[in-house]
Scaffold this motif. Structure first.
Motif, short mmCIF file in Angstrom:
data_model
loop_
_atom_site.label_atom_id
_atom_site.label_comp_id
_atom_site.label_asym_id
_atom_site.label_seq_id
_atom_site.Cartn_x
_atom_site.Cartn_y
_atom_site.Cartn_z
N LEU A 71 7.62 -9.80 -17.25
CA LEU A 71 6.91 -8.53 -17.18
C LEU A 71 6.24 -8.19 -18.52
O LEU A 71 5.13 -7.65 -18.55
N LYS A 72 6.92 -8.52 -19.62
CA LYS A 72 6.35 -8.23 -20.93
C LYS A 72 5.09 -9.07 -21.18
O LYS A 72 4.10 -8.58 -21.74
N GLU A 73 5.12 -10.31 -20.76
CA GLU A 73 3.95 -11.18 -20.93
C GLU A 73 2.72 -10.59 -20.26
O GLU A 73 1.59 -10.80 -20.71
N LYS A 74 2.96 -9.84 -19.17
CA LYS A 74 1.86 -9.24 -18.43
C LYS A 74 1.56 -7.81 -18.89
O LYS A 74 0.71 -7.13 -18.30
N GLY A 75 2.27 -7.34 -19.92
CA GLY A 75 2.03 -6.01 -20.44
C GLY A 75 2.50 -4.89 -19.53
O GLY A 75 1.95 -3.78 -19.56
N LEU A 76 3.55 -5.15 -18.74
CA LEU A 76 3.96 -4.20 -17.71
C LEU A 76 5.24 -3.43 -18.02
O LEU A 76 5.61 -2.54 -17.26
N ALA A 85 0.84 -1.20 0.00
CA ALA A 85 0.00 0.00 0.00
C ALA A 85 0.87 1.26 0.00
O ALA A 85 0.56 2.24 -0.69
N ARG A 86 1.97 1.23 0.76
CA ARG A 86 2.87 2.38 0.77
C ARG A 86 3.54 2.57 -0.60
O ARG A 86 3.70 3.70 -1.07
N MET A 87 3.95 1.46 -1.20
CA MET A 87 4.55 1.55 -2.53
C MET A 87 3.58 2.15 -3.53
O MET A 87 3.94 3.06 -4.29
N GLU A 88 2.35 1.65 -3.53
CA GLU A 88 1.37 2.16 -4.49
C GLU A 88 1.10 3.64 -4.27
O GLU A 88 1.04 4.43 -5.23
N THR A 124 3.29 -2.98 -11.84
CA THR A 124 1.83 -2.98 -11.90
C THR A 124 1.27 -1.61 -11.51
O THR A 124 0.39 -1.05 -12.18
N TYR A 125 1.79 -1.04 -10.43
CA TYR A 125 1.33 0.27 -9.99
C TYR A 125 1.76 1.37 -10.96
O TYR A 125 0.99 2.30 -11.24
N ALA A 126 2.97 1.26 -11.46
CA ALA A 126 3.45 2.26 -12.41
C ALA A 126 2.58 2.27 -13.67
O ALA A 126 2.22 3.33 -14.19
N ARG A 127 2.25 1.10 -14.17
CA ARG A 127 1.38 1.02 -15.35
C ARG A 127 0.01 1.58 -15.04
O ARG A 127 -0.62 2.24 -15.90
#
Length: 411
Positions: free
Chosen positions: A287-292, A183-186, A252-255
């Motif tokens: 990461l690419k497979e997940k579109g990130l 949560a802090r990271m996000e 994930t959060y950056a995307r």
């Protein structure tokens, strides 16, 4: 709060929990540690305009316009000693480069506000507090001058304050649990990206989302990408609180919060080492497979004779198999002695590397989408006590052999 935060930034270098290991990315910090509070002064008697006009050559950025963006490091570890305060430095940067990277002041230790975070908790808000005084002046300069910026960096185990990972945001607290740290990271990523995108739209074109998470010498044996567990002799706080999942979580959060045209990169050093090349490849493939992810950043703390051009080429060709963009993010080639002979060798090495990058670029029918190359600074010895000799201009802003060799290679 604002006065307290400004003071915190001025003292950040002394307060940060840093990595004690011998990492190439610590070169600038270790060289400058003894002079972090020095006041920046121009070493040239020429005006900024005279310096720019005295170099009547074609801007380097124009020579490589058909291949990749050309970036420069905005050096400095405090608001007072950063090169933004040197008009000559900034004028020359504006002439020859169309991208920049803040080499220190955009790292989390300069943005996170400990006392503000504690006050948030007292109000029932778990979110960390952020202060943007360390980055706004450079972002404003970019906005006014049409210069793009590489965001560096969102998640890194070094120069991240220890209290950020602790209960109550206190130095002596226990590590928080995984859910709390996620949560802090996000929140950190959301607040930083939102601030930049709302106030300086279009300036940051990419982020180094995670920096140096792969470490063959200290890694989780169950991690498929050799996830770093240590920061020198200390634990990697991101790994300790979240586990190897911290890398994917950050992307994930950056995307989630990045504008659609902002690219996301994984950045690391020693990418030419075969074991590390494979681990980075495996991580980025996942990461690419997940579109990130959109690209891989290859730091360039290289020497006059290492790594070989072949080792660099092999790594680039391997990463190119993922069809991701490739950036050389921190190109810095030093010399052991500051002699004309050594600087000539330095120049040749810079020239050879730029020839190699051009030959491998897809715009020249090469295999790799090389879209940005950043020199991690402009002039040697940019302030009193600085020992850096990896740049392409002398401290008086006269071009070194490296400048002319790069110029020739780009032509």
């Amino acid at each position: 709060m604002k006065k307290r935060s400004i003071l915190a930034i001025a003292l950040t270098a002394a307060l940060l929990t840093g990595c004690a290991g011998a990492q190439n990315t610590a070169v600038e910090q270790s060289q400058n540690a003894s002079v972090e509070n020095s006041t920046s002064e121009s070493v040239s008697e020429m005006t900024a305009e005279e310096i720019t006009e005295s170099s009547d050559d074609v801007p380097l950025k124009d020579l490589c316009a058909d291949n990749f963006m050309l970036g420069v490091g905005i050096n400095g570890s405090t608001l007072e000693n950063q090169t933004l305060n040197l008009p000559e430095y900034m004028e020359l940067s504006k002439k020859h480069f169309n991208s920049c990277t803040m080499t220190n002041l955009m790292k989390s230790g300069y943005i996170l506000d400990q006392w503000g975070s504690i006050e948030n908790l007292e109000k029932g808000d778990e979110s960390p507090a952020l202060f943007f005084g360390s980055i706004d002046p450079t972002l404003e300069w970019c906005k006014e001058n049409g210069i793009k910026m590489r965001g560096h960096t969102l998640v890194w185990h070094t120069q991240a304050p220890n209290w950020f990972f602790r209960e109550g945001y206190k130095d002596d607290g226990e590590y928080v649990d995984k859910e709390t740290m996620l949560a802090r990271m996000e929140s950190y990523i959301k607040q930083l990206m939102t601030h930049v995108q709302e106030n300086y739209p279009g300036v940051i074109y990419c982020w180094d989302v995670v920096n140096e998470a792969v470490e063959p010498d200290s890694y989780d044996p169950e991690s498929f990408f050799m996830c770093r567990t240590k920061c020198g002799e200390d634990p990697n706080p991101w790994y300790e609180t979240i586990g190897p999942d911290y890398v994917e979580a950050a992307f994930t959060y950056a995307r989630k919060y990045a504008d659609s045209d902002v690219k996301l990169f994984y950045n690391d050093y020693n990418t030419y080492q075969p074991v590390k090349t494979k681990a980075i490849y495996d991580l980025c493939a996942s990461l690419k497979e997940k579109g990130l992810i959109d690209g891989i950043g290859m730091q360039g703390y290289w020497g006059l004779d290492y790594p070989s051009d072949q080792m660099i080429e092999t790594a680039i060709r391997k990463f190119a198999e993922l069809d991701l963009e490739i950036h050389v993010t921190e190109l810095s080639i030093g010399v052991d002695e500051e002699t004309p002979e050594q600087f000539d060798k330095q120049g040749k090495r810079y020239g050879d590397i730029f020839k190699l990058l051009k030959s491998l670029d897809s715009d020249n029918d090469g295999p790799a989408k090389i879209t940005s190359v950043t020199l991690f600074g402009l002039i040697d010895h940019y302030r009193e006590g600085d020992t850096t000799n990896t740049r392409i201009f002398y401290s008086d802003y006269k071009p070194k052999p490296a400048f002319y060799d790069i110029q020739e290679a780009l032509k």
